[in-house]
Design a protein around this motif. Sequence first.
Motif, PDB file in Angstrom:
ATOM      1  N   VAL A 218     -39.087  27.472 -31.880  1.00 15.79           N
ATOM      2  CA  VAL A 218     -37.759  27.535 -31.263  1.00 15.79           C
ATOM      3  C   VAL A 218     -37.078  26.168 -31.324  1.00 15.79           C
ATOM      4  CG1 VAL A 218     -36.518  27.936 -29.100  1.00 15.79           C
ATOM      5  CG2 VAL A 218     -38.353  29.485 -29.783  1.00 15.79           C
ATOM      6  N   GLU A 219     -37.849  25.091 -31.154  1.00 15.11           N
ATOM      7  CA  GLU A 219     -37.279  23.745 -31.250  1.00 15.11           C
ATOM      8  C   GLU A 219     -36.680  23.495 -32.626  1.00 15.11           C
ATOM      9  OE1 GLU A 219     -39.320  20.542 -28.269  1.00 15.11           O
ATOM     10  OE2 GLU A 219     -40.547  21.229 -29.942  1.00 15.11           O
TER      11      GLU A 219
ATOM     12  N   LEU B   8     -32.635  22.802 -33.428  1.00 15.64           N
ATOM     13  CA  LEU B   8     -32.080  21.616 -34.081  1.00 15.64           C
ATOM     14  C   LEU B   8     -31.275  21.957 -35.325  1.00 15.64           C
ATOM     15  CD1 LEU B   8     -35.136  19.189 -33.732  1.00 15.64           C
ATOM     16  CD2 LEU B   8     -33.021  19.199 -32.386  1.00 15.64           C
ATOM     17  N   SER B   9     -31.616  23.111 -35.942  1.00 22.29           N
ATOM     18  CA  SER B   9     -30.911  23.484 -37.176  1.00 22.29           C
ATOM     19  C   SER B   9     -29.692  24.364 -36.881  1.00 22.29           C
ATOM     20  CB  SER B   9     -31.864  24.207 -38.138  1.00 22.29           C
ATOM     21  OG  SER B   9     -32.441  25.345 -37.506  1.00 22.29           O
TER      22      SER B   9
ATOM     23  N   SER C  29     -36.987  23.689 -20.478  1.00 24.45           N
ATOM     24  CA  SER C  29     -35.769  23.284 -19.763  1.00 24.45           C
ATOM     25  C   SER C  29     -34.985  22.265 -20.581  1.00 24.45           C
ATOM     26  CB  SER C  29     -36.127  22.697 -18.395  1.00 24.45           C
ATOM     27  OG  SER C  29     -36.757  23.656 -17.569  1.00 24.45           O
ATOM     28  N   GLY C  30     -35.717  21.342 -21.231  1.00 30.37           N
ATOM     29  CA  GLY C  30     -35.054  20.376 -22.107  1.00 30.37           C
ATOM     30  C   GLY C  30     -34.383  21.037 -23.293  1.00 30.37           C
TER      31      GLY C  30
ATOM     32  N   THR D 285     -30.545  20.950 -24.361  1.00 23.81           N
ATOM     33  CA  THR D 285     -30.153  20.603 -25.732  1.00 23.81           C
ATOM     34  C   THR D 285     -29.227  21.656 -26.320  1.00 23.81           C
ATOM     35  OG1 THR D 285     -32.255  19.446 -26.073  1.00 23.81           O
ATOM     36  CG2 THR D 285     -31.015  20.062 -28.038  1.00 23.81           C
ATOM     37  N   TYR D 286     -29.562  22.937 -26.049  1.00 24.53           N
ATOM     38  CA  TYR D 286     -28.708  24.022 -26.551  1.00 24.53           C
ATOM     39  C   TYR D 286     -27.304  23.908 -25.959  1.00 24.53           C
ATOM     40  CZ  TYR D 286     -26.761  28.678 -27.149  1.00 24.53           C
ATOM     41  OH  TYR D 286     -25.927  29.722 -27.453  1.00 24.53           O
ATOM     42  N   LEU D 287     -27.231  23.714 -24.650  1.00 26.08           N
ATOM     43  CA  LEU D 287     -25.922  23.622 -24.001  1.00 26.08           C
ATOM     44  C   LEU D 287     -25.145  22.408 -24.503  1.00 26.08           C
ATOM     45  CD1 LEU D 287     -26.947  24.549 -20.339  1.00 26.08           C
ATOM     46  CD2 LEU D 287     -25.851  26.013 -22.046  1.00 26.08           C
TER      47      LEU D 287
END
Length: 352
Positions: free
Chosen positions: A196-197, A201-202, A274-275, A279-281
């Motif tokens: 998911v990370e 990022l992409s 949570s991080g 990051t998504y937001l």
Amino acid sequence: MPKEGKNIAENINTPPGTATHVGEKKIETVKLTYTKYNKENIERKNIENIDEFIHDKDPNKVKWLNITGLQDTELIENLCQTLNVHPLVVEDILNTGQAAKYEAFEHYLFLNAKSIIFNKKDELEAEQISFLLFKDRLISFQESESTIFDPLKKRLVGGTYIRKNNADDLLYGLLDNIVDHYFVVMEKIGDEIDKVEDELLSVPTKEVLHKIYALKRELIFIQNTLWPMRNVVNTLSRNETDLIDEKTTRYFQDVYDHVIQMIDLTETYRDISSGMLDTYLSSISNKTNDVMKVLTIYSTIFIPLSFLAGVYGMNFKYFPELNWKYSYPLFWLVSILITIIMIRFFKKKDWL
């Protein structure tokens, strides 16, 4: 999450100690597997009723009865009544919505544990496994058939150290299998977090957001399962009963350390998820800001052009430029020059 076959609310008004199965019926027929062993030999077989287990008085062998399926409440109630097990314990065995718990009685111990697995649909679900420990007997209650105890069964057949000890060592081995399976689950969740990370990022899409929320729900569910398990294993490791040998408590301490490690790992993964949500937001906010910046620049470029068009679009009678034959090309020339100057200015400021 595990589904309940019966709603707990249906049993609110029943008397305490009522033997009612609360949970999903996961197999059609209850299966009784009887294993007895000592350091010289081991015997395992399926039995039709509980009499063979109850009336086996061999003091030189450890006797383990594994009951798979909890829907036959009469069988479980008769077994527990014969062994003088408290009715409230029977109720806890049959209520699969219970958290992990530990209770010590004069001649036996009762504890609930939770195993966590990914089902065939790759969904996380928990299964309740209950234990009744006597001096030379152990009874385990499972909701459905699973392979979680297969490693221990192989070690028993192979003549492991458990064969040389009492039923408390067997209880340790079963709990150790349950806790070790947490590592398998957490490893899979860790792989999913890495995946998911990378997607985040992409291409931070709404699908990624749904995966992040799913991970957070799974981790909360695991944490809510692990904390009661921590209390159960911690109590076992303190050796507050004669049914557990002093040397076995050291092994329970090792299981306790593993549970603590899983709790720490769960909290770490929750912080990571949570991080990822933050990051998504932030990514969505940055994308919105980029879009707004482009729109603002285009609007700014067209402000002077709109001003010129508005001036020469007024309905005054005397406009000197209207009678000049080069007025129209000049208007476009001025407009293009203004646009070029503004674009160069924005680039110089690194706004474009």
